[in-house]
Design an enzyme around this catalytic site. Structure first.
Site, mmCIF file in Angstrom:
data_model
loop_
_atom_site.group_PDB
_atom_site.id
_atom_site.type_symbol
_atom_site.label_atom_id
_atom_site.label_comp_id
_atom_site.label_asym_id
_atom_site.label_seq_id
_atom_site.Cartn_x
_atom_site.Cartn_y
_atom_site.Cartn_z
ATOM 1 N N ASP A 246 -6.846 4.061 -4.868
ATOM 2 C CA ASP A 246 -7.222 3.904 -3.677
ATOM 3 C C ASP A 246 -8.331 5.319 -3.412
ATOM 4 O O ASP A 246 -8.143 6.203 -4.483
ATOM 5 C CB ASP A 246 -6.529 3.472 -2.300
ATOM 6 C CG ASP A 246 -7.303 3.154 -1.207
ATOM 7 O OD1 ASP A 246 -7.895 2.059 -1.377
ATOM 8 O OD2 ASP A 246 -7.346 3.783 -0.156
ATOM 9 N N LYS B 290 0.931 -1.159 0.142
ATOM 10 C CA LYS B 290 -0.019 0.093 -0.044
ATOM 11 C C LYS B 290 0.964 1.267 -0.062
ATOM 12 O O LYS B 290 1.975 1.038 0.578
ATOM 13 C CB LYS B 290 -0.923 -0.040 1.177
ATOM 14 C CG LYS B 290 -2.208 0.773 0.871
ATOM 15 C CD LYS B 290 -3.322 -0.059 0.189
ATOM 16 C CE LYS B 290 -4.321 0.693 -0.173
ATOM 17 N NZ LYS B 290 -5.479 -0.109 -0.708
#
Ligand code: NDP
Length: 450
Positions: free
Chosen positions: A169, A129
Site C-alpha cells: 500500500d 490492513k
C-alpha cells in the site's frame, strides 16, 4: 448525519462511543451504514443475526513495537499494527501502509473498506490492513531493510498462506515486500504465497504492479460505456499522486485514448498540456525515488505548482484521485464540477470527503467509490495466491484478461444492486450493498460464537 432507520442510527451511535477519536474509521462506517438503509428494510433476517453490529468491530487487532537500528547505530522505535478485520469469506487479505500518519483509526477504516472491496471481487478473500508509522522517505536502503525485517519478525507470528496474506500500500512496494517476504521465509522455513506483490523472480504475478491503476481504468471504461455509451477516447484526465496506482492509471488512460495532463505528489503538482510523458515520471518516481517537481525541470513546457490540493483546479473531463484519503473536499469537488468534470473514479481509498461525494451526486457526475474501482490490485493479488498454490504462473495477457473481466463484473454487480435496491445508477450504494450481502450471508451461515 442522515439515518432514517432508528436501528442504523443506534448502531452508528454505539460505534461512535466505542471508537471516539477515530475520525477516518467513523467516516467509513457512516458511509456504509447510510447505504444499507434499503437492505435493513428488505432483509430483517440479517438484522436479527446481528450482522451489522458484528461488522463494525474488527475480528482481531494486533499492535506491536518495531525496534530497529539506524545507520548511526542508534536504536529507533516505531509502532506497527495488523488489523484482521473479517474472515467470513476467506483468509484475511489487505495491504501494509508505511507512512508517518498511520494510526489505528486509519488502519481500521482501511480494513473495514477492504472487507467489502474483497467481497466485490467475487474471489474468496477476507479483509485486513496493517502497517506502521514509519517514514521511508528520509531513510537509506539499509534502514528500510532493517525496519522491514523487524516489522516482519513480529508479523510472521500472525500470518500464513491460509490465514492472512499481506500486500503493499502507500510506502510499501516491491522493495519493501521483498525485505518482508525474505524475513518471513527465513523464520517460517517455507516458501508459500503468504505475501502478494512479490517480485516476478520470487512467485509474483504478472500485472500485479499495474493492477490497481489498470483496473481503475477498466472499471471507468465499463461505467462510461454502460451508462453513457462513451469511452476514454479524447478525454482530458487529471490523476493525483505519482505512486503505484497513479502511474499505471495514467498509463492505461493514455492507452485507451485519453490525455493525462496533471499528476502530483504530497508537495505539489505538474501540468503538461501536451500530455504527461510517463517514462519521465517512472524514471523520477520508480528509479530515482525523487520529487514530481523535477518533471518540470526536464520536460519543456511543463509547469510545476507547489501545493498538491491545487491539482483539482485543472480543467478536465475525468478525475482519478489516486493519492490518499480525503484529498478532494467539497470546495475542490465544486471546482471540478464548475470546470465540467463528467467522471470521477476513485483510485485511492476514500479520497473524496462525504461533502465532495454529495456534490458529485447532485451534479450527475459519474462517480465510482474506491472499494469498487480500485479493487483491481487485490483481485490480482488473489490471482497471485492462486498461482502460488498451483505452483504455476499465467502470462501477462492471461492475468490482464482476468483483471478486465473482474473489473467489468464488479461494475455490473454494483450497478445491479443499485437497481435492485431502488437507487439505480448510484454506485456508492450499489457497491456497499453488493459487497455487504456476500459477507453477511457468509457470517449468518457460519453462526455466532457465544
Ligand atoms: P504510493 O506510496 O505508491 O504512492 C502514493 C502517492 O500519493 C505518492 O505520489 C505520494 O506522494 C502521494 N501522496 C500521499 N499523500 C498525499 C497527499 N496528502 N496529497 C497528495 N499526494 C499525496 O501508494 P499507492 O499508489 O500504492 O496508493 C495510493 C492510494 O491507493 C492509497 O489510498 C492506497 O490505499 C490506495 N490503493 C492502493 C493499492 C495498491 O495496489 N497499491 C490498491 C488499492 C488501493 P509523496 O511521495 O510525496 O508521499
Amino acid at each position: 448525519m442522515s439515518f432514517q432507520s432508528q436501528y442504523l442510527l443506534s448502531v452508528y451511535q454505539a460505534v461512535c462511543q466505542r471508537n471516539a477519536g477515530e475520525p477516518e474509521f467513523l467516516q467509513a462506517v457512516q458511509e456504509v451504514l447510510e447505504s444499507l438503509e434499503p437492505v435493513v428494510n428488505k432483509r430483517p433476517d440479517l438484522v436479527k443475526a446481528g450482522i451489522i453490529e458484528r461488522l463494525v468491530e474488527p475480528e482481531r487487532m494486533i499492535q506491536f513495537r518495531v525496534s530497529w537500528v539506524d545507520d548511526k547505530g542508534e536504536v529507533r522505535v516505531n509502532r506497527g499494527w495488523r488489523v484482521q478485520y473479517n474472515s467470513a469469506i476467506g483468509p484475511y487479505k489487505g495491504g501494509l501502509r508505511l507512512h508517518p500518519s498511520v494510526n489505528a483509526s486509519i488502519l481500521k477504516f482501511l480494513g473495514f473498506e477492504q472487507t467489502f472491496k474483497n467481497s466485490l471481487t467475487g474471489l474468496p478473500i477476507g479483509g485486513a490492513k496493517g502497517g506502521a508509522d514509519f517514514n521511508s522517505r528520509d531513510k537509506s536502503e539499509g534502514e528500510v531493510m532493517r525496519f522491514c525485517q523487524s516489522f516482519a519478525t513480529e508479523l510472521t507470528k500472525h500470518i500464513g498462506a491460509d490465514t492472512d496474506v499481506p500486500a503493499g500500500d502507500i510506502g510499501v512496494g516491491p522493495r519493501e515486500i521483498g525485505f518482508m517476504f525474505g524475513q518471513y521465509k527465513r523464520l517460517s522455513n517455507e516458501f508459500t504465497g503468504t505475501f502478494t506483490g512479490k517480485s516476478l523472480y520470487s512467485g509474483g504475478s504478472w500485472v500485479r504492479k499495474e493492477a490497481t491503476g489498470y483496473g481503475l481504468c477498466y472499471f471507468a471504461q465499463e461505467m462510461l460505456s454502460h451508462i453513457k455509451q462513451d469511452s476514454f477516447e479524447g478525454k482530458t484526465v487529471v490523476v493525483s499522486g505519482s505512486g503505484n496506482v497513479a502511474i499505471y492509471a495514467s498509463e492505461k488512460a493514455a492507452q485507451l485514448g485519453a490525455k493525462v495532463v496533471a499528476m502530483s505528489d504530497s508537495d505539489g503538482y505538474i501540468y503538461d498540456e501536451n500530455g504527461i510523458d510517463l517514462e519521465v515520471v517512472k524514471q523520477i518516481k520508480e528509479v530515482e525515488r525523487g520529487r514530481i517537481k523535477s518533471y518540470a525541470e526536464r520536460v519543456p513546457g511543463a509547469v510545476y505548482t507547489p501545493g498538491c490540493g491545487e491539482i483539482w483546479s485543472v480543467k478536465c473531463d475525468v478525475a482519478l484521485p489516486c493519492a490518499t484519503q480525503n484529498e478532494i473536499n467539497g470546495e475542490q469537488a465544486q471546482q471540478l464540477v464548475n470546470n465540467g468534470v463528467s467522471v470521477v473514479a476513485e483510485g485511492a481509498n476514500m479520497p473524496c470527503t462525504p461533502e465532495a461525494v454529495e456534490i458529485f451526486r447532485a451534479n450527475h457526475v459519474l462517480f465510482s467509490p474506491g472499494k469498487a474501482s480500485n479493487a483491481g490490485g487485490v483481485a490480482v493479488s488473489s490471482l497471485e495466491m492462486c498461482q502460488n498454490s498451483m505452483r504455476y504462473s499465467w502470462s501477462f495477457e492471461e492475468v490482464d484478461a482476468k483483471l478486465k473481466w473482474i473489473m467489468a463484473n464488479i461494475f455490473h454487480n454494483a450497478y445491479q444492486a443499485s437497481e435492485e435496491f431502488d437507487h439505480k445508477g448510484d454506485l456508492v450504494i450499489g457497491a456497499n450493498i453488493a459487497g455487504f450481502l456476500k459477507v453477511a450471508e457468509a457470517m449468518k451461515w457460519q453462526g455466532v460464537a457465544y
